[in-house]
Design a protein around this motif. Structure first.
Motif, PDB file in Angstrom:
ATOM      1  N   VAL C 178     -33.130  28.462  91.248  1.00  0.00           N
ATOM      2  CA  VAL C 178     -33.936  29.070  89.940  1.00  0.00           C
ATOM      3  C   VAL C 178     -34.570  28.223  88.889  1.00  0.00           C
ATOM      4  N   ASN C 181     -37.919  27.107  90.798  1.00  0.00           N
ATOM      5  CA  ASN C 181     -38.950  28.010  90.896  1.00  0.00           C
ATOM      6  C   ASN C 181     -39.598  28.712  89.671  1.00  0.00           C
ATOM      7  N   ALA C 183     -39.982  26.249  86.900  1.00  0.00           N
ATOM      8  CA  ALA C 183     -40.927  24.966  86.883  1.00  0.00           C
ATOM      9  C   ALA C 183     -42.099  25.330  87.792  1.00  0.00           C
ATOM     10  N   LEU C 184     -42.015  25.666  88.857  1.00  0.00           N
ATOM     11  CA  LEU C 184     -43.487  25.627  89.536  1.00  0.00           C
ATOM     12  C   LEU C 184     -44.144  26.844  89.181  1.00  0.00           C
ATOM     13  N   LEU C 185     -43.539  27.827  89.052  1.00  0.00           N
ATOM     14  CA  LEU C 185     -44.048  29.222  88.382  1.00  0.00           C
ATOM     15  C   LEU C 185     -45.001  28.635  87.192  1.00  0.00           C
ATOM     16  N   GLY C 207     -47.418  37.583  93.546  1.00  0.00           N
ATOM     17  CA  GLY C 207     -46.167  38.419  93.777  1.00  0.00           C
ATOM     18  C   GLY C 207     -45.956  39.128  94.967  1.00  0.00           C
ATOM     19  N   GLY C 212     -44.184  35.159  96.173  1.00  0.00           N
ATOM     20  CA  GLY C 212     -43.495  36.145  95.402  1.00  0.00           C
ATOM     21  C   GLY C 212     -42.039  35.677  95.276  1.00  0.00           C
ATOM     22  N   SER C 213     -41.328  35.991  94.239  1.00  0.00           N
ATOM     23  CA  SER C 213     -39.980  35.662  94.014  1.00  0.00           C
ATOM     24  C   SER C 213     -39.406  36.346  92.989  1.00  0.00           C
ATOM     25  N   ALA C 214     -38.035  36.607  92.778  1.00  0.00           N
ATOM     26  CA  ALA C 214     -37.409  37.135  91.576  1.00  0.00           C
ATOM     27  C   ALA C 214     -37.821  36.597  90.239  1.00  0.00           C
ATOM     28  N   VAL C 215     -37.888  35.219  90.308  1.00  0.00           N
ATOM     29  CA  VAL C 215     -38.453  34.501  89.223  1.00  0.00           C
ATOM     30  C   VAL C 215     -39.646  34.952  88.711  1.00  0.00           C
ATOM     31  N   LEU C 216     -40.687  35.185  89.596  1.00  0.00           N
ATOM     32  CA  LEU C 216     -42.040  35.391  89.286  1.00  0.00           C
ATOM     33  C   LEU C 216     -42.042  36.881  88.542  1.00  0.00           C
ATOM     34  N   GLN C 218     -39.579  38.545  87.355  1.00  0.00           N
ATOM     35  CA  GLN C 218     -38.749  38.540  85.842  1.00  0.00           C
ATOM     36  C   GLN C 218     -39.224  37.482  84.890  1.00  0.00           C
ATOM     37  N   LYS C 219     -39.838  36.507  85.180  1.00  0.00           N
ATOM     38  CA  LYS C 219     -40.221  35.595  84.031  1.00  0.00           C
ATOM     39  C   LYS C 219     -41.674  35.380  83.970  1.00  0.00           C
ATOM     40  N   HIS C 278     -34.685  30.350  79.894  1.00  0.00           N
ATOM     41  CA  HIS C 278     -34.822  29.134  80.375  1.00  0.00           C
ATOM     42  C   HIS C 278     -36.435  29.391  81.023  1.00  0.00           C
TER      43      HIS C 278
ATOM     44  N   ILE D 177     -46.787  26.822  94.522  1.00  0.00           N
ATOM     45  CA  ILE D 177     -45.413  27.515  94.215  1.00  0.00           C
ATOM     46  C   ILE D 177     -44.830  27.501  95.457  1.00  0.00           C
ATOM     47  N   ASN D 181     -41.089  25.983  96.570  1.00  0.00           N
ATOM     48  CA  ASN D 181     -40.033  27.001  96.772  1.00  0.00           C
ATOM     49  C   ASN D 181     -39.427  26.452  98.293  1.00  0.00           C
ATOM     50  N   LEU D 184     -37.275  23.171  97.519  1.00  0.00           N
ATOM     51  CA  LEU D 184     -35.977  23.922  96.596  1.00  0.00           C
ATOM     52  C   LEU D 184     -34.965  24.545  97.731  1.00  0.00           C
ATOM     53  N   LEU D 210     -31.552  36.039  91.161  1.00  0.00           N
ATOM     54  CA  LEU D 210     -32.436  35.350  90.546  1.00  0.00           C
ATOM     55  C   LEU D 210     -33.221  34.402  91.483  1.00  0.00           C
ATOM     56  N   GLY D 212     -33.676  34.716  94.786  1.00  0.00           N
ATOM     57  CA  GLY D 212     -34.278  35.334  95.876  1.00  0.00           C
ATOM     58  C   GLY D 212     -36.036  34.997  95.703  1.00  0.00           C
ATOM     59  N   SER D 213     -36.484  35.244  97.111  1.00  0.00           N
ATOM     60  CA  SER D 213     -37.867  34.768  96.977  1.00  0.00           C
ATOM     61  C   SER D 213     -38.371  35.153  98.518  1.00  0.00           C
ATOM     62  N   ALA D 214     -39.723  35.348  98.598  1.00  0.00           N
ATOM     63  CA  ALA D 214     -40.172  35.685 100.054  1.00  0.00           C
ATOM     64  C   ALA D 214     -39.834  34.351 100.990  1.00  0.00           C
TER      65      ALA D 214
END
Lengths: 296, 296, 296, 296
Positions: C178, C181, C183-185, C207, C212-216, C218-219, C278, D177, D181, D184, D210, D212-214
């Motif tokens: 997390v 991800n 930091a990369l975003l 996305g 695409g990711s949950a981080v993308l 939500q953040k 974060h 990204i 990912n 990581l 959080l 989770g990702s493609a």
């Protein structure tokens, strides 16, 4: 006695040209900002109003310029060295540029009957002023031999490291090490300050052991004094780290520490310290730890 | 003449104890592997069969041990120094351990009427053998003053850097710089080799300028020879990088380059080079670029 | 219907306790700041004035606390859970703590006739509020089975990943991913902004593909809005990255990207963003590129 | 119904061309290795023996090629698209190339009366086969509008992100990204394996929160199976990380995590995995921790 045209009289080129005068040579200098020719004239040299004037009558043309495009323009531009130098002239390029550009320019020089070596230097402002530079020389043995008396007049460690372009490759390795050593010294000082250590005492004892280095000797006090006057500018070191990255990629070489350090140099530049000494990496490192950096 | 018990006669402790004999002191050494006491005896010292025997009658007890738990065991374990030394004995800990452990042990020593300073060293095997170590000393001024003749017998740069524990803090900074400088040198050499540069010539000229360092002087040739005999073992440097990381985190200090270098040290250890000299970082760097490393 | 004592009613624990009420359980909550019990009471639960009062009569004790020392104090401190719970009570620790501490506490619980599982969660504030948390559960199969109805009431993805402590290990891996991800975003958004891209359009298309990711999801919007209200605080993520680093070192695992990201988290904290979400890593990354960050 | 010439029928281009056939368009495909046209012919398209033959009579020319020089050669080389397409033809470049090259080629296209958009994709082999690609489109609104029915036939998330070149900029951010990912995820799996976690259970629960990702959905199983068949090749991702680095430097953007990840991609390539799927980063990470990687 050699007749020398010297192009580029900045922090590095200025004292180098004066050392050549002091060694008994006839030096005509040119600089884009003409007021920088004054110290050369005061030292017994002459000032030229153009590249062509500096080159006129010279047996050797020396260059100390910021970047590859500058060198290309001075050598192969209109009224440049290639167009105006007499056949057989030896071109000594002290600048730090891309190895592939150095090789390309040497070919163009040869096509015009000129000789060329690349001779980038290390040692910084102090090395230039004290004629203690390290010079990494690439070129044909004959040309390097012909240049050696002049190189010895400005440097202390003059080494022929291979064919044309090799000097630039070794210089790139030099810049990789130097930027990294500066970053590590900065991290160590920030670490020690946070722990309340006696910083001057720490620097003294670090210098006596395996952590000792030219960077520690020349840069630690600047960091302790927050004196970031150049010296060697971040803008130039940033340019050099780009040369390292491109040359590493071209050769399939992996340099993880160098790549990270290049980012820290870039961050120092982005923070407005492009014109500061490369010891200003200390400000970036200190800023990461939340310390006041004195930046505006 | 001082009567000294010296615990730990390895690569570093062995020659240090012999230098103390040569300086006219009466040295009784103890080592877990007893065969390592022989060179001390040959040099005019004595061998003890236990810590208590080495401590018996000593005015000064010196330690050179691998890690914090070793020091704790020798000092505060059963039949250890704290249990057997006479009141007023000065304990000099040359080991590299955690700063907080050093402070804690000094308090326990004081509670038993003993005095203690921390005096970790830098300079490696060569520094130990030539008595040219850098010694970073933490402790009370009186105790440091009392120890100084002994410290001067084994080191060249002896600096009092603050209260007890400060020596360890400065040593941590030292190890951060050294590991980083080794990694950068390795990257530079891999880069130069890939470009076909003349490596010995390149090392010579790099050493003369701002890239020059004790690491370059002492480690470049080992890398060129692929001679990774210790010297200073990766296992120990890995331990030290853990001390750096913990101390940095405790102080809220950010050390990005140090953190990456610690990972490369850990990778070198994971590859089976824990017992090799820390210059074996070169193998990890070369391996990243796909070069054969000679590892099994 | 289960009688539950729930200790820790913050951003995460608060909504989780209310979901347990909604699922038909009798929940008595305790929080150090007592005003945080009000939403639980409004939802039909009860407020306790002490840990002991919350534990009194409970079949299950659930914890959601910031760090290892908090959990140790609540469980094994004076008038804590271990001292006051009836034999056979099942302790569910939702907190994120050190795997070795989890194992140690479970042993102490067993010695008192209590049962314990570790069940750290992922999914953030939104996951807690929507009962869509991922829960990584470590413990004995019987205990996990007994807890499952309660876990299903607060989470959507509930997976038994191994013996006690395993939940914490997987949670550490989760936090590594997390933070990285995020930091990369942040780097991607700073890069796109510098190039003048249409940021909301870019986020939409990123996305939909492999980025695409949950981080993308939500953040990214928080970063575009410079809205760094937690959510999940940097202080906690910094603590978690310390757990990752210690556990990696203990296992001899090398995580270069994780190590660098941990430094960026530490830098975000050092810059005063410890209490921010974060996603405030974005400010550190933007600051490195010289962008105004809105930090004081 | 649109008449389309499709150049480049590899892992990505092949299924994309077939989706266009399935959507009712007349597609003539060309590929340097002619056997790759067979699936297109089987699907109802036609095979061309040259670029010119594919372009002949086409209203739209689509390209899916590996790198900037390939695109330049096919468009502006001898008997290339620019030389043979009829005025008004719309060129859709699905390739991932340098943003500045995209802009330059679009200008040259315009000078010949052709229209051009850049439309790089994300989603990998699975996205191409299932017509679920994300497509980041740069160009004039009219041209993008004209292309949209075709883009919708091969992608699910089609977004106009700005003028010509913008698609490439967003794609560069995408690749930054994705590579990060992957790295990581690899670090997390190596970490979990070293701690003896139940890896499939861990992947399941990580995917629900959080973390989770493609990338986790599409690449974790490949890593667990050590199945590194492409997919998307490391050689191409290495090329893309070079585009990211150059574009970041040009814009003065600092991307420390991206820079480190680029080194790991380069190391994966240097280890001989250039032709493997980018999930082979897992082998580099595992190798750093001393795990057997199955590399020769």
């Amino acid at each position: 006695m050699t007749t020398i045209g010297f192009i580029g009289l900045g922090i590095m080129g200025g004292p180098m040209a004066r050392h050549l005068v002091a060694a008994g040579h006839e030096v005509t200098g040119f600089n884009r900002s003409p007021e920088k020719t004054r110290p050369l004239v005061d030292a017994g040299g002459r000032a030229a109003g153009s590249v062509a004037e500096a080159v006129d009558g010279a047996d050797v043309v020396a260059l100390m310029l910021p970047d590859s495009p500058d060198v290309e323009a001075v050598l192969d531009g209109e009224d440049g060295v290639f167009a105006t130098a007499k056949p057989g002239t030896l071109v000594i390029d002290f600048s730090t540029i891309r190895p592939d550009v150095a090789r390309d320019l040497a070919e163009r020089a040869a096509a015009r009957g000129l000789r060329m070596i690349d001779a980038p230097v290390s040692g910084g402002q102090a090395g230039a002023e004290n004629a203690t530079l390290s010079i990494m020389v690439g070129g044909k043995a004959d040309d390097v031999g012909a240049a050696r008396p002049l190189l010895d007049a400005v440097g202390r460690t003059v080494v022929h490291v291979g064919p044309i372009g090799s000097g630039q490759t070794v210089k790139a390795a030099n810049q990789l090490i130097v930027a990294g050593n500066i970053a590590l010294l900065a991290e160590a000082l920030v670490f020690l300050q946070a722990h309340g250590a006696d910083l001057p005492a720490a620097v003294e004892v670090l210098g006596g052991g395996l952590a000792g280095s030219a960077v520690l000797t020349q840069k630690a006090q600047k960091m302790l004094d927050a004196d970031y006057t150049p010296g060697f500018r971040i803008d130039l070191h940033h340019k050099d780290m780009g040369i390292v990255a491109d040359a590493a990629r071209a050769a399939g070489v992996v340099t993880p520490v160098g790549a990270l350090v290049a980012q820290l140099v870039a961050a120092t530049r982005a923070a407005g310290d492009g014109g500061s000494d490369h010891s200003a990496l200390h400000r970036t490192i200190a800023g990461l730890s939340g310390e006041a950096t004195g930046r505006p």
